[in-house]
Design an enzyme around this catalytic site. Structure first.
Site, short mmCIF file in Angstrom:
data_model
loop_
_atom_site.label_atom_id
_atom_site.label_comp_id
_atom_site.label_asym_id
_atom_site.label_seq_id
_atom_site.Cartn_x
_atom_site.Cartn_y
_atom_site.Cartn_z
N ASN A 191 -34.88 -2.88 1.19
CA ASN A 191 -35.78 -2.24 0.35
C ASN A 191 -37.22 -2.73 0.43
O ASN A 191 -37.38 -3.56 -0.15
CB ASN A 191 -35.28 -2.15 -1.14
CG ASN A 191 -36.06 -1.53 -2.01
OD1 ASN A 191 -37.06 -0.71 -1.65
ND2 ASN A 191 -35.60 -1.28 -3.27
N GLU A 242 -36.10 -0.79 -10.92
CA GLU A 242 -37.52 -0.55 -11.00
C GLU A 242 -37.80 0.88 -11.46
O GLU A 242 -38.71 1.17 -12.10
CB GLU A 242 -38.34 -1.33 -9.95
CG GLU A 242 -38.08 -2.73 -9.80
CD GLU A 242 -38.13 -2.95 -8.39
OE1 GLU A 242 -38.43 -2.47 -7.44
OE2 GLU A 242 -37.94 -4.49 -8.13
N GLU A 247 -27.17 -4.60 -8.54
CA GLU A 247 -28.40 -5.45 -8.58
C GLU A 247 -28.63 -5.96 -9.92
O GLU A 247 -29.22 -5.06 -10.81
CB GLU A 247 -29.42 -4.62 -8.27
CG GLU A 247 -29.29 -4.38 -6.75
CD GLU A 247 -30.66 -3.92 -6.18
OE1 GLU A 247 -30.91 -4.33 -4.98
OE2 GLU A 247 -31.59 -3.40 -6.76
N HIS A 254 -32.80 2.84 -8.87
CA HIS A 254 -33.17 1.36 -8.70
C HIS A 254 -33.58 0.83 -10.01
O HIS A 254 -34.20 1.60 -10.62
CB HIS A 254 -34.28 1.18 -7.73
CG HIS A 254 -34.58 -0.34 -7.30
ND1 HIS A 254 -35.17 -1.30 -8.09
CD2 HIS A 254 -34.07 -0.97 -6.53
CE1 HIS A 254 -35.33 -2.32 -7.77
NE2 HIS A 254 -34.43 -2.31 -6.73
N SER A 302 -32.43 -11.20 -4.93
CA SER A 302 -32.79 -12.61 -4.43
C SER A 302 -31.79 -13.06 -3.45
O SER A 302 -31.39 -14.10 -3.23
CB SER A 302 -32.86 -13.72 -5.60
OG SER A 302 -33.86 -13.38 -6.50
N GLY A 353 -36.17 -10.38 -7.67
CA GLY A 353 -37.38 -10.85 -7.37
C GLY A 353 -37.48 -12.10 -8.28
O GLY A 353 -38.77 -12.61 -8.46
P1 13P Z 1 -35.13 -9.04 -4.27
O1 13P Z 1 -34.40 -9.32 -3.16
O2 13P Z 1 -36.68 -9.33 -3.83
O3 13P Z 1 -34.60 -10.09 -5.22
O4 13P Z 1 -34.92 -7.48 -4.60
C1 13P Z 1 -33.93 -6.98 -4.54
C2 13P Z 1 -33.93 -5.54 -4.58
O5 13P Z 1 -34.47 -5.15 -5.67
C3 13P Z 1 -33.45 -4.94 -3.78
O6 13P Z 1 -33.50 -3.44 -4.08
#
Ligand code: 13P
Length: 253
Positions: free
Chosen positions: A9, A100, A170, A98, A216, A176
């Protein structure tokens, strides 16, 4: 049997030129090494979908996914992109739900259920994301939160439609942040998810369901995570922006 998948992603990263180079680099490395039969999906921003879908036709190891779509198929929704538009470029997958999108764009389970329906109607396979915040985990309500996300987001689907869904667990606190869920923590939730799916749709659907871990994930921790019985691959953020790291995660199976 269920498929192992590694999906990248890219989030809101990579301008046009950098995106094409990153994709080409991933594609070149992959065509020069032998990996298993795991599927590889790249989910770039919308501006890359058309060109990468064309490039992906040449390297058939990689499929393309979008990061979102609107719940309507067309209409007066300035700035939005629809599932039929995405499908028309030869894209096969779409990330929905997601954290976010949930956090910054106010997307709730009910809206996401509509997006899931529209995606499926247009033959896009949703990669449906679920996961708890740190506060919810500390409050020990993470299983409840995940159950509700499943029930309201995808459990309205008839069995035949649900069979096209890929789930991604997730944990929001791991995205992140460099804080990965331990393989045991992730496995515990993945097993719970599969059990919930089994209760709803039966054991065949549950056993065939691909459940990805995201948060991560990197070349160092991927192997241990992917060796858990209910973890069928990863949804990779930061590490998918470096060709070597992304391919090393694919090789971790
Ligand atoms: P990271 O791998 O940067 O933690 O992000 C995970 C993510 O949100 C994938 O959709």
């Amino acid at each position: 049997m269920r498929k192992n998948i590694v999906a990248g992603n890219w989030k809101m990263n990579m301008d046009y030129t950098s995106g094409v180079s990153l994709f080409s680099e991933i594609s070149n490395i992959l065509s020069n090494i032998v990996t298993g039969d795991q599927e590889v999906i790249v989910c770039p921003p919308y501006i890359h979908l058309n060109s990468l879908a064309q490039l992906a036709k040449v390297n058939n190891r990689i499929s393309i996914g979008a990061q979102n779509c609107h719940q309507a198929e067309s209409g007066a929704f300035t700035g939005e992109i629809s599932a039929p538009m995405i499908k028309s470029m030869g894209v096969e997958y779409v990330i929905l739900g997601h954290s976010e999108r949930r956090q910054y764009f106010g997307e709730d389970n009910f809206l996401l259920a509509q997006k899931v329906d529209t995606a499926l109607k247009n033959y896009l396979r949703p990669i449906f994301c679920i996961g708890e915040t740190l506060e919810q985990r500390n409050g020990n309500i993470h299983f409840q939160v995940i159950k509700q996300q499943l029930e309201e987001g995808v459990f309205h689907l008839p069995k035949d439609d649900f069979a096209h869904i890929i789930l991604a667990y997730e944990p929001v606190w791991a995205i992140g942040t460099g804080l990965t869920a331990t393989p045991e923590q992730a496995q515990e939730v993945h097993a719970f998810i599969r059990k919930e799916v089994e209760t709803k749709y039966g054991s065949t659907i549950a056993n065939n369901l691909t459940i990805l871990y995201g948060g991560s994930c990197n070349p160092k921790n991927a192997k241990e995570l992917f060796s858990q019985p209910d973890i069928d691959g990863g949804l990779i953020g930061g590490a998918s922006l470096k060709a070597r790291d992304f391919v090393d995660i694919i090789k971790a199976f």
